[in-house]
Design a protein around this motif. Sequence first.
Motif, PDB file in Angstrom:
ATOM      1  N   GLY A  12       2.142  29.903 -53.453  1.00 24.90           N
ATOM      2  CA  GLY A  12       0.948  30.703 -53.199  1.00 24.90           C
ATOM      3  C   GLY A  12      -0.307  30.040 -53.722  1.00 24.90           C
TER       4      GLY A  12
ATOM      5  N   THR B  74       0.609  38.927 -44.510  1.00 27.42           N
ATOM      6  CA  THR B  74       0.564  37.910 -43.467  1.00 27.42           C
ATOM      7  C   THR B  74      -0.856  37.392 -43.379  1.00 27.42           C
ATOM      8  OG1 THR B  74       2.264  39.107 -42.221  1.00 27.42           O
ATOM      9  CG2 THR B  74       1.056  37.394 -41.050  1.00 27.42           C
TER      10      THR B  74
ATOM     11  N   GLU C  97      11.091  28.030 -45.490  1.00 25.10           N
ATOM     12  CA  GLU C  97      11.469  29.283 -46.125  1.00 25.10           C
ATOM     13  C   GLU C  97      11.678  29.018 -47.613  1.00 25.10           C
ATOM     14  OE1 GLU C  97      14.687  32.719 -45.105  1.00 25.10           O
ATOM     15  OE2 GLU C  97      15.492  30.707 -45.478  1.00 25.10           O
TER      16      GLU C  97
ATOM     17  N   GLU D 226       9.253  36.128 -55.105  1.00 35.28           N
ATOM     18  CA  GLU D 226       8.459  35.814 -53.913  1.00 35.28           C
ATOM     19  C   GLU D 226       9.367  35.251 -52.820  1.00 35.28           C
ATOM     20  OE1 GLU D 226       5.249  32.294 -52.688  1.00 35.28           O
ATOM     21  OE2 GLU D 226       5.426  32.955 -54.777  1.00 35.28           O
ATOM     22  N   TYR D 227       9.333  35.893 -51.650  1.00 37.69           N
ATOM     23  CA  TYR D 227       9.982  35.348 -50.457  1.00 37.69           C
ATOM     24  C   TYR D 227       8.867  34.928 -49.510  1.00 37.69           C
ATOM     25  CZ  TYR D 227      12.336  35.009 -45.971  1.00 37.69           C
ATOM     26  OH  TYR D 227      12.791  34.551 -44.754  1.00 37.69           O
ATOM     27  N   ARG D 228       8.889  33.680 -49.053  1.00 37.53           N
ATOM     28  CA  ARG D 228       7.761  33.179 -48.262  1.00 37.53           C
ATOM     29  C   ARG D 228       8.231  32.365 -47.062  1.00 37.53           C
ATOM     30  NH1 ARG D 228       2.352  32.512 -49.133  1.00 37.53           N
ATOM     31  NH2 ARG D 228       2.534  33.163 -51.324  1.00 37.53           N
TER      32      ARG D 228
ATOM     33  N   GLU E 194       3.888  43.015 -48.946  1.00 31.06           N
ATOM     34  CA  GLU E 194       4.081  42.048 -47.871  1.00 31.06           C
ATOM     35  C   GLU E 194       2.704  41.663 -47.314  1.00 31.06           C
ATOM     36  OE1 GLU E 194       8.480  43.369 -46.222  1.00 31.06           O
ATOM     37  OE2 GLU E 194       6.689  43.936 -45.094  1.00 31.06           O
TER      38      GLU E 194
ATOM     39  N   VAL F 106       4.461  36.431 -46.766  1.00 32.10           N
ATOM     40  CA  VAL F 106       5.041  36.483 -48.103  1.00 32.10           C
ATOM     41  C   VAL F 106       5.428  37.911 -48.438  1.00 32.10           C
ATOM     42  CG1 VAL F 106       2.797  36.770 -49.274  1.00 32.10           C
ATOM     43  CG2 VAL F 106       4.742  35.801 -50.523  1.00 32.10           C
ATOM     44  N   ARG F 107       6.556  38.038 -49.108  1.00 36.29           N
ATOM     45  CA  ARG F 107       7.002  39.334 -49.638  1.00 36.29           C
ATOM     46  C   ARG F 107       7.151  39.187 -51.144  1.00 36.29           C
ATOM     47  NH1 ARG F 107      11.685  39.776 -47.263  1.00 36.29           N
ATOM     48  NH2 ARG F 107      10.882  40.930 -45.453  1.00 36.29           N
ATOM     49  N   LEU F 108       6.362  39.944 -51.901  1.00 31.44           N
ATOM     50  CA  LEU F 108       6.401  39.922 -53.352  1.00 31.44           C
ATOM     51  C   LEU F 108       7.057  41.201 -53.845  1.00 31.44           C
ATOM     52  CD1 LEU F 108       2.752  38.680 -53.972  1.00 31.44           C
ATOM     53  CD2 LEU F 108       4.827  37.290 -53.940  1.00 31.44           C
TER      54      LEU F 108
ATOM     55  N   THR G  83       1.132  32.035 -42.974  1.00 27.45           N
ATOM     56  CA  THR G  83       2.240  32.337 -43.887  1.00 27.45           C
ATOM     57  C   THR G  83       2.532  33.828 -43.921  1.00 27.45           C
ATOM     58  OG1 THR G  83       3.056  32.006 -46.169  1.00 27.45           O
ATOM     59  CG2 THR G  83       0.745  32.591 -45.913  1.00 27.45           C
TER      60      THR G  83
END
Length: 257
Positions: free
Chosen positions: A178, A221, A140, A155-157, A219, A232-234, A230
Amino acid sequence: MGNGAAATARSDKQSGAATSLHQRILSDIQGNILSGRWEPGQRIPVELELMEQYDCSRMTVNKVLTQLAQAGIIERRRKFGSFVSRPHSQSAVLSIPDIKTEVDALGLPYRFEILERHKRRATRDDRALLGSDDAAPVLELVCRHFAKDQPFCVEYRLINLQSVAGAATEPFADISPGAWLLRQVPWNVAEHRIRAAGANAEEAARLKVKSGSPCLIVERTTRSLTSAITFVRLTYPGNLHELVATFTSLTSPSRSA
């Protein structure tokens, strides 16, 4: 120093000053837009006002506005002035972009920092985000990207370490998560989800905007044929990005971001 050399030195100095001023004006306008101080549809100062504010030529101001217009940040309307671009309601099949490339396109220096890093067993929520039933180990990450001094996005990944074992030991010191995934891991299917929301207190602090400021949240996937890679939420301040649709790699495998 001879007259010719002196003239060359003056020319180089003037050229450097003009470049520095161009970058300052560009950065200031971009910062006002990214921070939400100038909202979509708002008219920005006209060329004459910018010339007086920065004590510069019309040519310098025009070059800055042209660059911003080409990047889609502002819209120039003849006889009416320049306005902050409104969000596009357009769907398209696109490749996965690298955030550094997005910032480079604006003519601003890019950097990133890792704010949080945790390696753990996937929770139920993690599996839902990844679209996976496996309780595999995940990495995470929370990362903040900058366009010069202004936060560009947060960025949450989640990275599925069963699919991408090398991420566990990758320091991400010189390359963002990323960008690293784009180079390392083939994907077959990717899905985007896009929504607008007000920044909560934590997001606002990280983006340096007021709590509740409008943000665009992307978001994504990505999966291989056999497993999730992965999620990711940007979170971007403002609404400056295109709306994109679910897309699939139809030929050779692409790279995961």
